[in-house]
Design a protein around this motif. Structure first.
Motif, PDB file in Angstrom:
ATOM      1  N   MET A 209       5.103  42.710  65.993  1.00  0.00           N
ATOM      2  CA  MET A 209       5.174  42.079  64.677  1.00  0.00           C
ATOM      3  C   MET A 209       6.511  41.381  64.476  1.00  0.00           C
ATOM      4  SD  MET A 209       3.308  44.793  62.136  1.00  0.00           S
ATOM      5  CE  MET A 209       3.495  43.704  60.700  1.00  0.00           C
ATOM      6  N   HIS A 210       7.570  41.957  65.019  1.00  0.00           N
ATOM      7  CA  HIS A 210       8.904  41.346  64.902  1.00  0.00           C
ATOM      8  C   HIS A 210       8.904  39.950  65.522  1.00  0.00           C
ATOM      9  CE1 HIS A 210      13.402  41.443  64.834  1.00  0.00           C
ATOM     10  NE2 HIS A 210      13.241  40.625  65.855  1.00  0.00           N
ATOM     11  N   GLU A 211       8.294  39.802  66.685  1.00  0.00           N
ATOM     12  CA  GLU A 211       8.261  38.496  67.347  1.00  0.00           C
ATOM     13  C   GLU A 211       7.447  37.489  66.545  1.00  0.00           C
ATOM     14  OE1 GLU A 211       8.509  39.532  72.085  1.00  0.00           O
ATOM     15  OE2 GLU A 211       6.683  40.102  71.009  1.00  0.00           O
ATOM     16  N   ILE A 212       6.306  37.923  66.029  1.00  0.00           N
ATOM     17  CA  ILE A 212       5.481  37.031  65.208  1.00  0.00           C
ATOM     18  C   ILE A 212       6.239  36.640  63.942  1.00  0.00           C
ATOM     19  CG2 ILE A 212       3.344  36.836  63.875  1.00  0.00           C
ATOM     20  CD1 ILE A 212       2.924  36.784  66.907  1.00  0.00           C
ATOM     21  N   ALA A 213       6.921  37.599  63.332  1.00  0.00           N
ATOM     22  CA  ALA A 213       7.679  37.328  62.108  1.00  0.00           C
ATOM     23  C   ALA A 213       8.786  36.308  62.366  1.00  0.00           C
ATOM     24  CB  ALA A 213       8.269  38.622  61.556  1.00  0.00           C
ATOM     25  N   GLU A 214       9.472  36.445  63.478  1.00  0.00           N
ATOM     26  CA  GLU A 214      10.532  35.479  63.806  1.00  0.00           C
ATOM     27  C   GLU A 214       9.961  34.077  63.991  1.00  0.00           C
ATOM     28  OE1 GLU A 214      12.608  37.150  67.197  1.00  0.00           O
ATOM     29  OE2 GLU A 214      14.278  37.705  65.871  1.00  0.00           O
ATOM     30  N   ASP A 215       8.789  33.977  64.633  1.00  0.00           N
ATOM     31  CA  ASP A 215       8.155  32.665  64.802  1.00  0.00           C
ATOM     32  C   ASP A 215       7.788  32.053  63.453  1.00  0.00           C
ATOM     33  OD1 ASP A 215       8.392  32.757  67.519  1.00  0.00           O
ATOM     34  OD2 ASP A 215       6.263  33.074  67.944  1.00  0.00           O
ATOM     35  N   LEU A 216       7.328  32.876  62.530  1.00  0.00           N
ATOM     36  CA  LEU A 216       6.984  32.372  61.196  1.00  0.00           C
ATOM     37  C   LEU A 216       8.224  31.876  60.465  1.00  0.00           C
ATOM     38  CD1 LEU A 216       4.437  35.157  60.217  1.00  0.00           C
ATOM     39  CD2 LEU A 216       3.909  32.714  60.225  1.00  0.00           C
ATOM     40  N   ILE A 217       9.272  32.650  60.514  1.00  0.00           N
ATOM     41  CA  ILE A 217      10.498  32.290  59.796  1.00  0.00           C
ATOM     42  C   ILE A 217      11.117  31.021  60.380  1.00  0.00           C
ATOM     43  CG2 ILE A 217      12.876  33.044  59.341  1.00  0.00           C
ATOM     44  CD1 ILE A 217      11.715  35.921  59.198  1.00  0.00           C
ATOM     45  N   GLN A 218      11.045  30.870  61.698  1.00  0.00           N
ATOM     46  CA  GLN A 218      11.616  29.694  62.357  1.00  0.00           C
ATOM     47  C   GLN A 218      10.642  28.509  62.395  1.00  0.00           C
ATOM     48  OE1 GLN A 218      14.778  29.553  63.214  1.00  0.00           O
ATOM     49  NE2 GLN A 218      15.052  31.684  62.535  1.00  0.00           N
ATOM     50  N   SER A 219       9.496  28.659  61.707  1.00  0.00           N
ATOM     51  CA  SER A 219       8.472  27.599  61.639  1.00  0.00           C
ATOM     52  C   SER A 219       7.905  27.244  63.009  1.00  0.00           C
ATOM     53  CB  SER A 219       9.040  26.336  60.963  1.00  0.00           C
ATOM     54  OG  SER A 219       9.433  26.625  59.638  1.00  0.00           O
ATOM     55  N   ARG A 220       7.992  28.190  63.934  1.00  0.00           N
ATOM     56  CA  ARG A 220       7.333  27.979  65.227  1.00  0.00           C
ATOM     57  C   ARG A 220       5.849  28.331  65.140  1.00  0.00           C
ATOM     58  NH1 ARG A 220      12.342  30.446  67.142  1.00  0.00           N
ATOM     59  NH2 ARG A 220      11.279  32.483  67.243  1.00  0.00           N
ATOM     60  N   LEU A 221       5.462  28.980  64.065  1.00  0.00           N
ATOM     61  CA  LEU A 221       4.074  29.378  63.850  1.00  0.00           C
ATOM     62  C   LEU A 221       3.787  29.311  62.361  1.00  0.00           C
ATOM     63  CD1 LEU A 221       2.294  32.433  65.407  1.00  0.00           C
ATOM     64  CD2 LEU A 221       2.306  32.172  62.940  1.00  0.00           C
ATOM     65  N   THR A 222       2.644  28.754  61.998  1.00  0.00           N
ATOM     66  CA  THR A 222       2.190  28.754  60.608  1.00  0.00           C
ATOM     67  C   THR A 222       0.714  29.097  60.577  1.00  0.00           C
ATOM     68  OG1 THR A 222       1.668  26.383  60.626  1.00  0.00           O
ATOM     69  CG2 THR A 222       3.868  27.013  59.864  1.00  0.00           C
ATOM     70  N   PHE A 223       0.289  29.691  59.477  1.00  0.00           N
ATOM     71  CA  PHE A 223      -1.120  29.965  59.261  1.00  0.00           C
ATOM     72  C   PHE A 223      -1.661  28.886  58.342  1.00  0.00           C
ATOM     73  CE2 PHE A 223       0.088  34.656  59.702  1.00  0.00           C
ATOM     74  CZ  PHE A 223      -0.231  34.664  61.049  1.00  0.00           C
ATOM     75  N   GLU A 224      -2.739  28.237  58.776  1.00  0.00           N
ATOM     76  CA  GLU A 224      -3.361  27.195  57.972  1.00  0.00           C
ATOM     77  C   GLU A 224      -4.797  27.576  57.686  1.00  0.00           C
ATOM     78  OE1 GLU A 224      -1.817  24.704  56.716  1.00  0.00           O
ATOM     79  OE2 GLU A 224       0.080  24.841  57.811  1.00  0.00           O
ATOM     80  N   LEU A 225      -5.269  27.237  56.482  1.00  0.00           N
ATOM     81  CA  LEU A 225      -6.643  27.509  56.104  1.00  0.00           C
ATOM     82  C   LEU A 225      -7.544  26.405  56.630  1.00  0.00           C
ATOM     83  CD1 LEU A 225      -8.502  29.368  54.479  1.00  0.00           C
ATOM     84  CD2 LEU A 225      -8.109  27.913  52.505  1.00  0.00           C
TER      85      LEU A 225
END
Length: 234
Positions: A209-225
């Motif tokens: 979860m830490h790795e996923i969270a870092e990607d979200l914060i750094q905008s390397r990953l986003t969730f789109e509907l």
């Protein structure tokens, strides 16, 4: 009746460790014959989590085997599939209908299991007589399906061994909390559901979860509907 619904919803919410009785509070309120809860699709695979009786289990089994039926429609659209007279809609799913032609099924209703934009399965209901599922009962079933969605995803994560234990360092907790806020802002969902989505993404990628969270914060990953599921953008 409102008190009975509230009590049933509360009872369902308390069943976090027990899947076998999930249909009981639902059937205590919704006037159908039986119910089944299943996971569907690639994310969690296709499995009957629990079924109230052999007919409900058979409905799920046939849908898994043939890849058609109301639960697949509900999963694809993200909306309830309501069929008050199953016999009149047999042409919609010819193989599914033929496989169940000898069963005493006259009404079928399927509600998608959804957390934010993530569609993980379906709650199927059936009745032995043709019947309409009124708007009040449909809305109540949607509430039940929402509660069941969280239970099913938490169950899958527990069984796969995905927990928060590896992310309990203070810095990890802060980053995960911050990323949860990002997901809430992106999708407009609750903190609980946002946390589950991060945990589910960690599960699907075999990461923490830490790795996923870092990607979200750094905008390397986003969730789109999207129309059909959660879309992960990198």
């Amino acid at each position: 009746m409102a008190d009975r619904f509230a009590a049933a919803a509360d009872a369902l919410s308390q069943m976090d460790g027990d899947s076998s009785s999930l249909t009981l509070p639902i059937l205590d309120v919704i006037p159908v014959t039986g119910a089944a809860i299943s996971t569907l699709g690639d994310f969690l695979g296709s499995e009957t989590v629990t079924a109230s009786d052999s007919i409900a289990a058979r409905i799920d089994e046939v849908q898994f085997d043939l890849g058609e039926g109301p639960c697949w429609d509900a999963l694809a659209t993200g909306l309830p599939a309501l069929h008050p007279d199953f016999r009149s809609t047999m042409a919609r799913w010819p193989a599914f209908s033929e496989a169940l032609s000898a069963q005493p099924i006259r009404s079928l209703f399927a509600f998608p299991l959804i957390i934010g934009p993530l569609r993980i399965g379906a709650l199927d209901l059936y009745a032995v007589q043709p019947m309409e599922l009124g708007s009040r009962d449909a809305k109540r079933t949607e509430v039940f399906a929402s509660i069941v969605s969280r239970h099913v995803l938490r169950r899958a994560l527990r069984e796969s061994g995905v927990t928060d234990s590896e992310d309990n360092a203070p810095n990890s907790r802060r980053i995960i909390h911050q990323a949860t806020g990002f997901v809430i802002a992106q999708l407009g969902i609750s903190a609980e559901d946002a946390h589950l989505l991060i945990q589910g993404q960690a599960f699907s990628q075999g990461r923490s979860m830490h790795e996923i969270a870092e990607d979200l914060i750094q905008s390397r990953l986003t969730f789109e509907l999207t129309d059909n599921s959660i879309e992960v953008e990198r």
